[in-house]
Design a protein around this motif. Structure first.
Motif, PDB file in Angstrom:
ATOM      1  N   VAL A  37      -3.854   4.542  -1.713  1.00 52.50           N
ATOM      2  CA  VAL A  37      -4.746   5.214  -0.944  1.00 52.50           C
ATOM      3  C   VAL A  37      -4.570   6.505  -0.905  1.00 52.50           C
ATOM      4  CG1 VAL A  37      -5.644   5.143   1.502  1.00 52.50           C
ATOM      5  CG2 VAL A  37      -4.879   2.836   0.230  1.00 52.50           C
ATOM      6  N   ARG A  38      -5.528   7.183  -1.292  1.00 56.89           N
ATOM      7  CA  ARG A  38      -5.562   8.809  -1.063  1.00 56.89           C
ATOM      8  C   ARG A  38      -5.646   9.188   0.510  1.00 56.89           C
ATOM      9  NH1 ARG A  38      -5.026  11.891  -5.368  1.00 56.89           N
ATOM     10  NH2 ARG A  38      -6.535  13.508  -4.566  1.00 56.89           N
ATOM     11  N   THR A  39      -4.798  10.016   1.043  1.00 54.20           N
ATOM     12  CA  THR A  39      -4.864  10.500   2.488  1.00 54.20           C
ATOM     13  C   THR A  39      -4.166  11.982   2.464  1.00 54.20           C
ATOM     14  OG1 THR A  39      -4.867   9.907   4.667  1.00 54.20           O
ATOM     15  CG2 THR A  39      -2.634   9.103   3.339  1.00 54.20           C
ATOM     16  N   THR A  63      -3.903  13.589  -1.029  1.00 51.26           N
ATOM     17  CA  THR A  63      -5.166  14.260  -1.474  1.00 51.26           C
ATOM     18  C   THR A  63      -4.831  15.401  -2.517  1.00 51.26           C
ATOM     19  OG1 THR A  63      -5.759  15.141   0.591  1.00 51.26           O
ATOM     20  CG2 THR A  63      -6.586  13.019   0.136  1.00 51.26           C
ATOM     21  N   VAL A 107       0.862  -1.231   0.007  1.00 53.70           N
ATOM     22  CA  VAL A 107      -0.200   0.159  -0.070  1.00 53.70           C
ATOM     23  C   VAL A 107       0.903   1.253   0.032  1.00 53.70           C
ATOM     24  CG1 VAL A 107      -1.753   1.285   1.388  1.00 53.70           C
ATOM     25  CG2 VAL A 107      -1.753  -1.451   1.242  1.00 53.70           C
ATOM     26  N   GLU A 156       0.708   5.611   0.013  1.00 48.41           N
ATOM     27  CA  GLU A 156      -0.202   6.620   0.295  1.00 48.41           C
ATOM     28  C   GLU A 156       0.215   7.690  -0.685  1.00 48.41           C
ATOM     29  OE1 GLU A 156      -1.084   6.609   4.988  1.00 48.41           O
ATOM     30  OE2 GLU A 156       1.035   7.126   4.473  1.00 48.41           O
ATOM     31  N   GLU A 157      -1.080   8.259  -1.319  1.00 47.74           N
ATOM     32  CA  GLU A 157      -0.848   9.293  -1.974  1.00 47.74           C
ATOM     33  C   GLU A 157      -1.589  10.662  -1.472  1.00 47.74           C
ATOM     34  OE1 GLU A 157      -1.339   9.819  -6.744  1.00 47.74           O
ATOM     35  OE2 GLU A 157      -3.391   9.584  -5.714  1.00 47.74           O
ATOM     36  N   VAL A 212       2.680   3.223   3.589  1.00 53.66           N
ATOM     37  CA  VAL A 212       1.971   3.316   4.899  1.00 53.66           C
ATOM     38  C   VAL A 212       2.973   3.235   6.353  1.00 53.66           C
ATOM     39  CG1 VAL A 212       0.235   2.393   6.694  1.00 53.66           C
ATOM     40  CG2 VAL A 212      -0.055   2.672   3.987  1.00 53.66           C
ATOM     41  N   ARG A 249      -0.154   5.696 -11.300  1.00 54.70           N
ATOM     42  CA  ARG A 249      -1.083   4.939 -10.901  1.00 54.70           C
ATOM     43  C   ARG A 249      -1.341   3.656 -11.491  1.00 54.70           C
ATOM     44  NH1 ARG A 249      -5.650   5.997  -7.911  1.00 54.70           N
ATOM     45  NH2 ARG A 249      -5.264   7.145  -6.346  1.00 54.70           N
ATOM     46  N   GLU A 308      -1.357  -1.104  -4.064  1.00 54.41           N
ATOM     47  CA  GLU A 308      -2.601  -0.388  -4.107  1.00 54.41           C
ATOM     48  C   GLU A 308      -2.397   1.115  -3.637  1.00 54.41           C
ATOM     49  OE1 GLU A 308      -6.285  -0.134  -1.224  1.00 54.41           O
ATOM     50  OE2 GLU A 308      -5.181  -1.742  -0.802  1.00 54.41           O
TER      51      GLU A 308
END
Length: 164
Positions: free
Chosen positions: A31-33, A9, A4, A6-7, A43, A20, A29
């Motif tokens: 996950v936008r945050t 936002t 995972v 994190e991208e 992560v 992507r 994978e």
């Protein structure tokens, strides 16, 4: 095994599809945050990648938005993150030596809002080296097509980014 990433936002939707797609094709994978530092990280990781879509964007950060950019670098270091700025470009620049030899095209200068003068590659490279010395930031360069792989290379601690 799915890994995972994190991208942030604040990354504009639709402008990073090539990265992507590369991530998805290679078992990552996204996950936008909201990230405190940079645009990508694993992560819980301390390595972060802040992407620039062009040398012109880097020039704007260093020349016109210097105080804000410097604060971001200081904050990253203060929070214990290892930050690499990845500059995507179609100019063939692959390292700080290549950046030093780069000359800003007229079209690139025209895109930099509120720019009063062209910025030399040598000046940019010197600013990058100073920021490396002061704030511990590393620099990497690649073509847009290589960006997905380069982000992963940096996040996993691979070679290909440099301090001054």
């Amino acid at each position: 095994m799915l890994r995972v990433i994190e991208e942030d936002t604040r990354q504009q939707a639709g402008k990073h599809e090539a990265k992507r797609e590369w991530f998805a094709a290679h078992g990552f994978e996204v996950v936008r945050t909201k990230l405190y530092v940079g645009d990508y990280r694993f992560v819980g990781g301390v390595r972060c990648v802040d992407t620039k879509c062009s040398i012109a964007e880097l020039a704007a950060d260093i020349d016109q938005q210097h105080d804000r950019f410097r604060r971001e670098l200081k904050n990253a270091r203060g929070a214990g993150y290892e930050l690499t700025v990845l500059v995507e470009n179609e100019d063939g620049v692959r390292d700080l030596d290549g950046l030093a030899a780069w000359a800003e095209p007229a079209a690139s200068f025209a895109k930099r809002k509120h720019a009063k003068r062209r910025i030399s590659g040598l000046r940019l490279a010197k600013a990058c080296m100073t920021m490396s010395d002061r704030y511990g930031v590393s620099w990497a360069f690649c073509s847009p097509e290589e960006a997905g792989a380069k982000v992963i290379e940096i996040l996993t601690g691979g070679a290909g980014h440099e301090r001054s």
